[in-house]
Motif scaffolding. Sequence first.
Motif, PDB file in Angstrom:
ATOM      1  N   PRO A  66       0.819  -1.218   0.000  1.00 49.39           N
ATOM      2  CA  PRO A  66       0.000   0.000   0.000  1.00 49.39           C
ATOM      3  C   PRO A  66       0.851   1.265   0.000  1.00 49.39           C
ATOM      4  CG  PRO A  66       0.020  -0.990   2.185  1.00 49.39           C
ATOM      5  CD  PRO A  66       0.725  -1.955   1.274  1.00 49.39           C
ATOM      6  N   ALA A  67       0.235   2.361  -0.415  1.00 54.81           N
ATOM      7  CA  ALA A  67       0.892   3.662  -0.360  1.00 54.81           C
ATOM      8  C   ALA A  67       1.141   4.051   1.093  1.00 54.81           C
ATOM      9  CB  ALA A  67       0.040   4.715  -1.057  1.00 54.81           C
ATOM     10  N   VAL A  68       2.177   4.837   1.314  1.00 52.59           N
ATOM     11  CA  VAL A  68       2.506   5.320   2.650  1.00 52.59           C
ATOM     12  C   VAL A  68       1.897   6.716   2.824  1.00 52.59           C
ATOM     13  CG1 VAL A  68       4.384   5.980   4.201  1.00 52.59           C
ATOM     14  CG2 VAL A  68       4.658   4.015   2.667  1.00 52.59           C
ATOM     15  N   PRO A  69       1.208   6.968   3.930  1.00 58.29           N
ATOM     16  CA  PRO A  69       0.663   8.311   4.178  1.00 58.29           C
ATOM     17  C   PRO A  69       1.781   9.273   4.566  1.00 58.29           C
ATOM     18  CG  PRO A  69       0.185   6.874   6.030  1.00 58.29           C
ATOM     19  CD  PRO A  69       0.831   6.012   4.991  1.00 58.29           C
ATOM     20  N   ILE A  70       2.443   9.818   3.564  1.00 57.81           N
ATOM     21  CA  ILE A  70       3.682  10.570   3.791  1.00 57.81           C
ATOM     22  C   ILE A  70       3.471  11.796   4.657  1.00 57.81           C
ATOM     23  CG2 ILE A  70       4.763   9.744   1.680  1.00 57.81           C
ATOM     24  CD1 ILE A  70       3.971  12.458   0.434  1.00 57.81           C
ATOM     25  N   GLU A  71       2.265  12.343   4.687  1.00 58.00           N
ATOM     26  CA  GLU A  71       2.023  13.533   5.493  1.00 58.00           C
ATOM     27  C   GLU A  71       2.145  13.231   6.982  1.00 58.00           C
ATOM     28  OE1 GLU A  71      -1.755  11.324   4.853  1.00 58.00           O
ATOM     29  OE2 GLU A  71      -0.156  12.072   3.538  1.00 58.00           O
ATOM     30  N   GLN A  72       2.195  11.950   7.343  1.00 59.53           N
ATOM     31  CA  GLN A  72       2.335  11.562   8.741  1.00 59.53           C
ATOM     32  C   GLN A  72       3.769  11.189   9.111  1.00 59.53           C
ATOM     33  OE1 GLN A  72      -0.827   8.959  10.263  1.00 59.53           O
ATOM     34  NE2 GLN A  72      -2.004   9.335   8.386  1.00 59.53           N
ATOM     35  N   ILE A  73       4.708  11.412   8.187  1.00 58.47           N
ATOM     36  CA  ILE A  73       6.123  11.129   8.428  1.00 58.47           C
ATOM     37  C   ILE A  73       6.908  12.425   8.306  1.00 58.47           C
ATOM     38  CG2 ILE A  73       8.161   9.874   7.610  1.00 58.47           C
ATOM     39  CD1 ILE A  73       6.333   7.734   6.521  1.00 58.47           C
ATOM     40  N   ASP A  74       7.850  12.655   9.201  1.00 59.89           N
ATOM     41  CA  ASP A  74       8.722  13.831   9.113  1.00 59.89           C
ATOM     42  C   ASP A  74       9.443  13.812   7.770  1.00 59.89           C
ATOM     43  OD1 ASP A  74      10.902  15.649   9.340  1.00 59.89           O
ATOM     44  OD2 ASP A  74      10.874  15.452  11.517  1.00 59.89           O
ATOM     45  N   PRO A  75       9.369  14.880   6.967  1.00 59.15           N
ATOM     46  CA  PRO A  75       9.971  14.884   5.632  1.00 59.15           C
ATOM     47  C   PRO A  75      11.465  14.589   5.601  1.00 59.15           C
ATOM     48  CG  PRO A  75       8.452  16.721   5.855  1.00 59.15           C
ATOM     49  CD  PRO A  75       8.584  16.097   7.222  1.00 59.15           C
ATOM     50  N   ARG A  76      12.173  14.822   6.707  1.00 59.13           N
ATOM     51  CA  ARG A  76      13.612  14.537   6.682  1.00 59.13           C
ATOM     52  C   ARG A  76      13.885  13.043   6.541  1.00 59.13           C
ATOM     53  NH1 ARG A  76      15.795  15.349  12.904  1.00 59.13           N
ATOM     54  NH2 ARG A  76      13.997  14.437  13.965  1.00 59.13           N
ATOM     55  N   TYR A  77      12.877  12.206   6.805  1.00 56.35           N
ATOM     56  CA  TYR A  77      13.069  10.767   6.669  1.00 56.35           C
ATOM     57  C   TYR A  77      12.641  10.237   5.299  1.00 56.35           C
ATOM     58  CZ  TYR A  77      13.848  11.013  11.683  1.00 56.35           C
ATOM     59  OH  TYR A  77      14.337  11.336  12.919  1.00 56.35           O
ATOM     60  N   TYR A  78      12.233  11.109   4.405  1.00 58.77           N
ATOM     61  CA  TYR A  78      11.956  10.677   3.040  1.00 58.77           C
ATOM     62  C   TYR A  78      13.274  10.288   2.351  1.00 58.77           C
ATOM     63  CZ  TYR A  78       7.458  13.247   3.451  1.00 58.77           C
ATOM     64  OH  TYR A  78       6.233  13.719   3.833  1.00 58.77           O
ATOM     65  N   ARG A  79      13.205   9.348   1.445  1.00 54.71           N
ATOM     66  CA  ARG A  79      14.373   8.998   0.619  1.00 54.71           C
ATOM     67  C   ARG A  79      14.802  10.213  -0.202  1.00 54.71           C
ATOM     68  NH1 ARG A  79      12.888   5.295  -4.108  1.00 54.71           N
ATOM     69  NH2 ARG A  79      11.798   4.253  -2.401  1.00 54.71           N
ATOM     70  N   GLN A  80      16.095  10.542  -0.164  1.00 53.11           N
ATOM     71  CA  GLN A  80      16.580  11.718  -0.878  1.00 53.11           C
ATOM     72  C   GLN A  80      18.080  11.625  -1.117  1.00 53.11           C
ATOM     73  OE1 GLN A  80      16.439  15.245   2.059  1.00 53.11           O
ATOM     74  NE2 GLN A  80      15.074  13.688   2.973  1.00 53.11           N
ATOM     75  N   VAL A  81      18.549  12.382  -2.106  1.00 50.72           N
ATOM     76  CA  VAL A  81      19.968  12.469  -2.415  1.00 50.72           C
ATOM     77  C   VAL A  81      20.531  13.708  -1.737  1.00 50.72           C
ATOM     78  CG1 VAL A  81      21.703  12.698  -4.231  1.00 50.72           C
ATOM     79  CG2 VAL A  81      19.677  11.291  -4.618  1.00 50.72           C
ATOM     80  N   ILE A  82      21.639  13.522  -0.997  1.00 51.65           N
ATOM     81  CA  ILE A  82      22.264  14.633  -0.280  1.00 51.65           C
ATOM     82  C   ILE A  82      23.772  14.570  -0.491  1.00 51.65           C
ATOM     83  CG2 ILE A  82      20.441  14.595   1.494  1.00 51.65           C
ATOM     84  CD1 ILE A  82      22.587  13.266   3.352  1.00 51.65           C
ATOM     85  N   ASP A  83      24.478  15.599  -0.030  1.00 56.13           N
ATOM     86  CA  ASP A  83      25.934  15.535  -0.002  1.00 56.13           C
ATOM     87  C   ASP A  83      26.354  14.471   1.007  1.00 56.13           C
ATOM     88  OD1 ASP A  83      26.180  17.584  -1.855  1.00 56.13           O
ATOM     89  OD2 ASP A  83      26.318  19.154  -0.328  1.00 56.13           O
ATOM     90  N   ASN A  84      27.361  13.688   0.669  1.00 55.03           N
ATOM     91  CA  ASN A  84      27.808  12.589   1.516  1.00 55.03           C
ATOM     92  C   ASN A  84      28.433  13.121   2.806  1.00 55.03           C
ATOM     93  OD1 ASN A  84      28.880  10.272   2.641  1.00 55.03           O
ATOM     94  ND2 ASN A  84      30.416   9.951   1.049  1.00 55.03           N
ATOM     95  N   PRO A  85      27.806  12.863   3.963  1.00 50.75           N
ATOM     96  CA  PRO A  85      28.366  13.364   5.221  1.00 50.75           C
ATOM     97  C   PRO A  85      29.236  12.353   5.953  1.00 50.75           C
ATOM     98  CG  PRO A  85      26.189  12.540   5.636  1.00 50.75           C
ATOM     99  CD  PRO A  85      26.481  12.248   4.178  1.00 50.75           C
ATOM    100  N   THR A  86      29.469  11.182   5.358  1.00 43.71           N
ATOM    101  CA  THR A  86      30.024  10.066   6.124  1.00 43.71           C
ATOM    102  C   THR A  86      31.536   9.939   6.066  1.00 43.71           C
ATOM    103  OG1 THR A  86      29.936   8.436   4.330  1.00 43.71           O
ATOM    104  CG2 THR A  86      27.895   8.819   5.588  1.00 43.71           C
ATOM    105  N   GLY A  87      32.183  10.479   5.024  1.00 41.44           N
ATOM    106  CA  GLY A  87      33.609  10.260   4.843  1.00 41.44           C
ATOM    107  C   GLY A  87      33.950   8.897   4.294  1.00 41.44           C
ATOM    108  N   GLU A  88      32.933   8.098   3.954  1.00 45.57           N
ATOM    109  CA  GLU A  88      33.147   6.750   3.438  1.00 45.57           C
ATOM    110  C   GLU A  88      33.173   6.762   1.910  1.00 45.57           C
ATOM    111  OE1 GLU A  88      33.832   4.044   5.173  1.00 45.57           O
ATOM    112  OE2 GLU A  88      33.667   5.119   7.076  1.00 45.57           O
TER     113      GLU A  88
END
Length: 255
Positions: A66-88
Amino acid sequence: MQISRRTMLAVMATAALPACASNPSREVASTEGGPLPPLTPFGTEQNFGDPRAIYAAMFDEGYDIPAVPIEQIDPRYYRQVIDNPTGEPPGTVVIDTSSHFLYLTREGGQAIRYGVGLGREGFEWAGRGVIEWKQKWPRWFPPNEMIDRQPELEQYRARQIPGTNEWEGGMQPGIQNPLGARALYIFQDGKDTLYRLHGSPEWFSIGKSVSSGCVRLINQDIIDLYDRVPDKTPIVVTGGLLPSSAVGIDGQGVI
């Protein structure tokens, strides 16, 4: 339904709801320190962008997710591409248990970030290992201790068929199965850490620490991650990312 003893040992080791680390497992040759597996491309635009498209209903391997009710999840936890913060280096999975984020590092200084939920077992192991193998739609075998506490789970108890190496029982794969759509098995120095990444129907647990389980992702996210990481992918689990100055010249850093 019957399964072989070898398969039984494998899937019992994924019994992640009350304890990820309560069952026997196999030993394999370690590839830690070797060359990184090849990366899978980022994919099409459908993988990123509008979260309604990312977490829309989908049909996978014969199962309706089923679809996920995204409005009930903090947007920072959505799948997204970011600058690599890990050093790995590219092609590494990094789990920061302090922030409830999982990173898949990529080339070009980027990373895919996923939100995760953690249970107490999700904090019990830290270090470096490899994703030794993966499984689609695993069966769930609750440990006997859990069944003793919750008699309604008796129907899922694993039973060996007398005189054979075959087993029966367990919860069939499906959308209500606690292990979700995928499970990834983490090994260190050739041995099973009993630490798992797995899907979950409980999207509301993402970004939170719940009572049990290892590392859970939204089913749509664990499917995406599964398709991007081959066997032998290196993984780092840490309670907090190091500043880049703390990462050694070999990229190993300190956990």
